[in-house]
Scaffold this motif. Structure first.
Motif, short mmCIF file in Angstrom:
data_model
loop_
_atom_site.label_atom_id
_atom_site.label_comp_id
_atom_site.label_asym_id
_atom_site.label_seq_id
_atom_site.Cartn_x
_atom_site.Cartn_y
_atom_site.Cartn_z
N GLY A 105 0.76 -1.10 0.10
CA GLY A 105 -0.10 0.01 -0.04
C GLY A 105 0.80 1.23 0.07
O GLY A 105 0.40 2.27 0.68
N ILE A 106 1.88 1.27 -0.61
CA ILE A 106 2.76 2.32 -0.74
C ILE A 106 2.03 3.53 -1.45
O ILE A 106 1.16 2.94 -2.60
N PRO A 107 2.27 4.77 -1.43
CA PRO A 107 1.68 6.08 -2.44
C PRO A 107 1.63 5.60 -3.58
O PRO A 107 2.74 5.08 -4.23
N GLN A 108 0.84 6.22 -4.61
CA GLN A 108 0.76 6.16 -5.75
C GLN A 108 1.90 6.55 -6.58
O GLN A 108 2.27 6.31 -7.73
N SER A 109 2.53 7.94 -5.88
CA SER A 109 3.79 8.52 -6.34
C SER A 109 4.83 7.61 -6.53
O SER A 109 5.82 7.98 -7.51
N PHE A 110 4.84 6.64 -5.78
CA PHE A 110 6.16 5.71 -5.57
C PHE A 110 6.18 4.81 -6.94
O PHE A 110 4.99 4.56 -7.52
N GLU A 131 11.99 -3.11 -5.23
CA GLU A 131 12.61 -1.93 -5.43
C GLU A 131 11.67 -0.63 -5.69
O GLU A 131 10.73 -0.89 -6.37
N THR A 132 11.84 0.53 -4.79
CA THR A 132 10.84 1.58 -5.21
C THR A 132 11.79 2.93 -5.20
O THR A 132 12.77 2.90 -4.68
N LYS A 133 11.13 3.78 -5.71
CA LYS A 133 11.71 5.23 -5.95
C LYS A 133 10.42 6.09 -5.47
O LYS A 133 9.41 5.97 -5.72
N ALA A 134 11.00 7.14 -4.67
CA ALA A 134 9.96 8.24 -4.38
C ALA A 134 10.40 9.89 -5.13
O ALA A 134 11.30 10.19 -4.70
N PRO A 135 9.46 9.97 -6.11
CA PRO A 135 9.73 11.21 -6.89
C PRO A 135 9.35 12.57 -6.09
O PRO A 135 9.90 13.48 -6.69
N VAL A 136 8.48 12.38 -5.20
CA VAL A 136 7.76 13.54 -4.65
C VAL A 136 8.12 13.67 -3.20
O VAL A 136 7.88 12.71 -2.41
N ARG A 137 8.87 14.63 -2.68
CA ARG A 137 8.90 14.81 -1.26
C ARG A 137 7.96 15.00 -0.36
O ARG A 137 6.68 15.36 -0.73
N GLY A 138 8.12 14.80 0.98
CA GLY A 138 6.68 14.85 1.82
C GLY A 138 6.72 13.66 3.02
O GLY A 138 7.59 12.91 2.98
N LYS A 139 5.62 13.82 3.59
CA LYS A 139 5.51 12.63 4.71
C LYS A 139 4.43 11.90 4.25
O LYS A 139 3.27 12.27 3.94
N TYR A 140 4.66 10.39 4.17
CA TYR A 140 3.42 9.53 3.89
C TYR A 140 3.05 8.46 4.87
O TYR A 140 4.15 8.12 5.41
N ILE A 142 1.79 4.67 5.38
CA ILE A 142 1.70 3.42 4.75
C ILE A 142 0.61 2.33 5.49
O ILE A 142 1.32 2.22 6.69
N ASN A 143 -0.30 2.19 5.07
CA ASN A 143 -1.12 1.44 6.23
C ASN A 143 -1.22 -0.21 6.27
O ASN A 143 -1.34 -1.09 6.83
N LYS A 144 -1.50 -0.40 4.56
CA LYS A 144 -2.05 -1.92 4.41
C LYS A 144 -1.13 -2.48 3.38
O LYS A 144 -0.42 -1.75 2.42
#
Length: 447
Positions: A105-110, A131-140, A142-144
């Motif tokens: 359940g990682i954010p859609q932007s990842f 493997e994942t990358k996060a292109p947008v800074r911020g606080k996220y 992750i619940n599920k």
């Protein structure tokens, strides 16, 4: 809708696999053909029901939900644009092996390489790594984690979700900061900039060492030379404990896109690099982020621990769709920064040059502080100026670009005559340029 949720990997339940669906379609097709050979429809219906009921035996070989345990291992901080490995530990306490696939359940932007497919043997623990990358800074948050699993036969598939709460912060890319802390001189040489030698005798006395070729003969310590019968020289280092104030513009123009990111991203990376250089040098660093009003203020402090304080205060900054209010932030700066300091402003120079009212504030600040503005040059404007026009339209575009460039140069000279220095650099060289000018200012004892 409840059934649709199940097929979308969102709900708990039992669903047929693609293997079972294809088998039932093929088997039904075969029975349909046999119907033309005299087989009764009742017999066909009974056979389909029997096959369907037999397939339910597969459910007995699927592990129960209570026998499954899933844990996610993900770094609490991710640097923007860098690849990180996320581990998902799957523990199977049942007597049956299983095949599984999951969607985290990682954010859609990842970057989302899902569904992830794996297998777990009976009474075992397996690690799945993606493997994942996060292109947008911020606080996220992750619940599920959505999980589907089946037996070795793969006729039926159970699905469930695990509630795994995680908080992940996506911070700016700290590659330039790490490179500088690892080797400042090599970092700047790699970026095409060289740390300048300080003026002779400027700064605090550090130590006496052996004279080497290239040292300034005026710094030879004749007393120690006569005592040790070797040529000795004094070594100086820049004065420590100076105040550096970094201002980061978050206004509309800082959202202009570059090849890899936008202007604000590069400004934050450069600001953190200068912060690391100043803190390593023993200076006090404060940070002000603003757009229409002041968004973040970090009071001055020294020590490398302060770098983490600044990072946590500015990692979430985003571009605001408003014009920057330079007058308000400079007026605010006069009230909070009483000691003489070097003001480093990361902003868009073209926008700043149109703010004539700001000149009055800066002239007052100039009496107490040093001012340096650093911006990212407009590569498109430079390309238009260098282009060779082959038609009337392109000639007009080049003429307007040249006119704009001349205006920028004229205004920069006008501001610099007031003691307010401005410079532009390419986005990828912004950090090294800012650090180089900071070091040059410290080494020359200008502050």
């Amino acid at each position: 809708m409840s059934w649709w949720e199940r097929f979308l990997f969102r709900d708990r339940g039992i669903i047929p696999t693609k293997k079972l669906v294809l088998f039932m379609l093929a088997f039904s097709g075969f029975l349909f053909i046999t119907a033309f050979l005299g087989v009764s429809w009742t017999f066909i219906f009974i056979i389909n029901v029997v096959v369907f009921l037999v397939s339910l035996i597969d459910l007995a070989y699927i592990p129960k939900r209570k026998d499954l345990h899933v844990e996610r291992i993900i770094p609490s901080e991710l640097e923007r644009g860098l690849a990180y490995d996320v581990k998902v530990v799957v523990k199977n306490d049942s007597d049956h092996s299983m095949n599984y696939r999951f969607i985290d359940g990682i954010p859609q932007s990842f970057m989302r390489p899902f569904p992830f497919i794996g297998a777990a043997k009976a009474m075992s623990q397996e690690e799945a790594t993606y493997e994942t990358k996060a292109p947008v800074r911020g606080k996220y948050e992750i619940n599920k984690l959505y999980f589907r699993y089946s037996s070795g036969f793969g006729l039926w598939e159970k699905q469930t979700s695990f509630h795994l709460e995680e908080t992940v912060k996506v911070i700016p890319d700290l590659s330039s900061v790490k490179d500088y802390l690892k080797n400042a001189q090599q970092y700047l040489l790699h970026e095409g900039v060289k740390i300048r030698k300080q003026n002779s005798g400027v700064g605090e006395f550090a130590k006496v060492r052996n004279y080497v070729v290239g040292d300034d003969p005026r710094k030879i310590n004749w007393r120690q030379t006569a005592k040790l019968q070797e040529v000795m020289t004094n070594e100086y280092e820049p004065e420590r404990g100076k105040y550096i104030t970094i201002l980061v513009d978050c206004g509309r123009m800082m959202g202009a896109e570059l090849k890899e990111s936008n202007r604000l991203e590069k400004a934050l990376e450069a600001a953190l690099t200068v912060t690391a250089a100043a803190l390593k040098n023993g200076d006090y660093v404060s940070v002000v982020a603003f757009s229409k009003e002041v968004k973040v203020y970090v009071p001055p402090a020294k020590g490398m621990d302060h770098l983490q304080t600044i990072l946590q205060a500015i990692y979430h900054l985003q571009v605001d769709p408003v014009e920057s209010n330079y007058g308000a932030v400079l007026n605010y700066l006069q009230s909070v920064q009483n000691k003489r300091s070097l003001l480093l402003l990361f902003s868009d120079i073209q926008t700043f040059l149109y703010e004539d009212s700001t000149l009055a504030y800066l002239q007052r600040l100039r009496k107490r502080h040093m001012f340096l503005m650093i911006g990212i040059e407009d590569e498109m404007l430079r390309e238009k100026v260098k282009s060779a026009p082959d038609e009337v339209r392109s000639a007009m575009v080049k003429s307007i670009a040249q006119q704009q460039l001349l205006f920028i140069m004229r205004e920069k000279n006008r501001w610099q005559k007031q003691g307010l220095h401005m410079l532009e650099a390419k986005g990828e060289k912004l950090a090294s340029t800012a650090v180089s000018h900071y070091i040059d200012t410290m080494n020359r004892g200008l502050l």
